[in-house]
Write a protein that holds these residues in place. Structure first.
Motif, PDB file in Angstrom:
ATOM      1  N   GLY A  64      50.845  37.598  49.286  1.00 58.81           N
ATOM      2  CA  GLY A  64      50.434  37.179  47.950  1.00 58.81           C
ATOM      3  C   GLY A  64      50.840  38.183  46.885  1.00 58.81           C
ATOM      4  O   GLY A  64      51.266  37.804  45.791  1.00 58.81           O
ATOM      5  N   ALA A 111      53.464  37.406  43.873  1.00 58.10           N
ATOM      6  CA  ALA A 111      52.895  37.461  42.530  1.00 58.10           C
ATOM      7  C   ALA A 111      53.525  38.543  41.662  1.00 58.10           C
ATOM      8  O   ALA A 111      53.668  38.356  40.451  1.00 58.10           O
ATOM      9  N   TYR A 147      48.754  31.548  49.219  1.00 54.65           N
ATOM     10  CA  TYR A 147      48.587  30.919  47.895  1.00 54.65           C
ATOM     11  C   TYR A 147      47.331  31.435  47.204  1.00 54.65           C
ATOM     12  O   TYR A 147      47.344  31.749  46.009  1.00 54.65           O
ATOM     13  N   LEU A 148      46.234  31.536  47.945  1.00 54.56           N
ATOM     14  CA  LEU A 148      44.984  32.024  47.363  1.00 54.56           C
ATOM     15  C   LEU A 148      45.137  33.431  46.824  1.00 54.56           C
ATOM     16  O   LEU A 148      44.736  33.725  45.683  1.00 54.56           O
ATOM     17  N   ARG A 208      47.958  35.037  46.073  1.00 51.29           N
ATOM     18  CA  ARG A 208      48.936  35.066  44.975  1.00 51.29           C
ATOM     19  C   ARG A 208      48.277  34.663  43.662  1.00 51.29           C
ATOM     20  O   ARG A 208      48.491  35.317  42.628  1.00 51.29           O
ATOM     21  N   GLN A 209      47.492  33.591  43.683  1.00 50.93           N
ATOM     22  CA  GLN A 209      46.843  33.140  42.462  1.00 50.93           C
ATOM     23  C   GLN A 209      45.888  34.198  41.924  1.00 50.93           C
ATOM     24  O   GLN A 209      45.771  34.375  40.709  1.00 50.93           O
ATOM     25  N   ARG A 263      47.847  37.147  40.332  1.00 48.78           N
ATOM     26  CA  ARG A 263      48.429  36.782  39.046  1.00 48.78           C
ATOM     27  C   ARG A 263      47.424  36.883  37.901  1.00 48.78           C
ATOM     28  O   ARG A 263      47.822  36.954  36.736  1.00 48.78           O
ATOM     29  N   THR A 264      46.126  36.871  38.217  1.00 46.70           N
ATOM     30  CA  THR A 264      45.107  37.000  37.167  1.00 46.70           C
ATOM     31  C   THR A 264      44.849  38.451  36.775  1.00 46.70           C
ATOM     32  O   THR A 264      44.217  38.702  35.753  1.00 46.70           O
ATOM     33  N   SER A 314      39.348  33.218  41.709  1.00 45.19           N
ATOM     34  CA  SER A 314      40.667  32.904  42.284  1.00 45.19           C
ATOM     35  C   SER A 314      41.231  31.590  41.791  1.00 45.19           C
ATOM     36  O   SER A 314      42.360  31.240  42.118  1.00 45.19           O
ATOM     37  N   GLY A 315      40.464  30.846  41.005  1.00 45.41           N
ATOM     38  CA  GLY A 315      40.964  29.591  40.453  1.00 45.41           C
ATOM     39  C   GLY A 315      40.711  28.394  41.321  1.00 45.41           C
ATOM     40  O   GLY A 315      41.156  27.292  40.992  1.00 45.41           O
TER      41      GLY A 315
END
Length: 284
Positions: free
Chosen positions: A100, A104, A162-163, A165-166, A169-170, A279-280
């Protein structure tokens, strides 16, 4: 009869909506808790009472829990499953966070294409990959061994990547820039700066992975035959006879298997909810 004012009508509408919302939430909660309460009541009944419409046992049979351990090496199976789940969870958290972070923050040719291709594997049903994975395990000589339960899930997953990476990115880029100015390498930036910030997302991934491995049935069914390395899901199946099943003992064993999951979730509840929000995954 005096007409209600606009403010009173608004209060009545809000109260009505609130009552209906709470009734809906109670119904949803009952759908989740009701089966567990039924299993608890059934685990305390005698075998002759299991078909009784009375939801409560006439006399609690706590001996059903002892008999579950007598009929199966349930303690060994719990330990086996905890070891498998712990190893896979540790591997998932480590490798998914590394992947991730790379997707990212690091720039390399084809990064987005590789990520989309990796993410597309989520659409492949797990049943499609069972036979190829079984052939690989057989080629390595790991069939009916603990390695077949640990290695396939050890090196990350598309969802976990994916978790993470998201979440990465924050985080503000200034954290990494300050670390680089202080002389940190890429690994030091990841381990000392970003990992402490990513603990909520890691907790979410850890809890979800633990629950998935603990509840997994198909893969242990394919790979494991011996009781001494079997998981709890296999143990529950082996309590069911071909012509007769002692349902109170089976329900008692099911609640014993459920207890560690409840402990893990209650322990990590606050971090889990915070990680979902940050985490979105909470729909924000």
């Amino acid at each position: 009869m005096p007409r209600r004012s606009r403010a009173e009508r608004a209060i009545v509408r809000r109260t009505t909506r609130g009552v209906l919302l709470y009734l809906l939430l109670i119904a949803i909660a009952w759908c989740a808790i009701g089966p567990i309460l039924w299993a608890l009541a059934a685990s305390l009944k005698s075998e002759g009472e299991i078909a009784d419409p009375n939801p409560l046992p006439l006399r609690p049979h706590w001996s059903n829990y002892r008999e579950a351990f007598d009929l199966l090496p349930l303690g060994r199976m719990l330990a086996n499953t905890a070891i498998y789940a712990g190893c896979v969870t540790a591997g998932q958290v480590l490798f998914c966070s590394l992947a991730g972070y790379a997707f990212a923050r690091l720039r390399f040719p084809g990064r987005d294409v590789v990520f989309i291709a990796y993410l597309a594997t989520l659409m492949v049903p797990i049943t499609v990959t069972v036979i190829p994975q079984f052939l690989l395990m057989r080629a390595f000589g790991w069939v009916d061994s603990p390695w077949s339960m640990i290695v396939p899930g050890l090196f990350g997953s598309a969802f976990g990547t994916y978790l993470m990476r998201q979440f990465f990115r924050t985080l503000p880029v200034e954290l990494e820039e300050a670390a680089i100015l202080d002389g940190c390498t890429i690994w030091q930036t990841y381990w000392r700066i970003l990992v402490p910030q990513a603990r909520p997302a890691m907790m979410v991934l850890a809890v979800l992975t633990w629950i998935t491995v603990w509840n997994d049935f198909l893969w242990p069914l394919v790979m494991i035959q011996r009781n001494d390395i079997a998981t709890v899901t296999l143990g529950l199946v082996r309590l069911q006879g071909q012509y007769h099943t002692n349902w109170p003992i089976l329900m008692a064993a099911a609640l014993i298997v459920l207890a560690p999951l409840l402990v893990v979730y209650l322990y990590a509840q606050k971090s889990f909810v915070r990680g979902i929000a940050q985490s979105g995954l909470g729909g924000r």
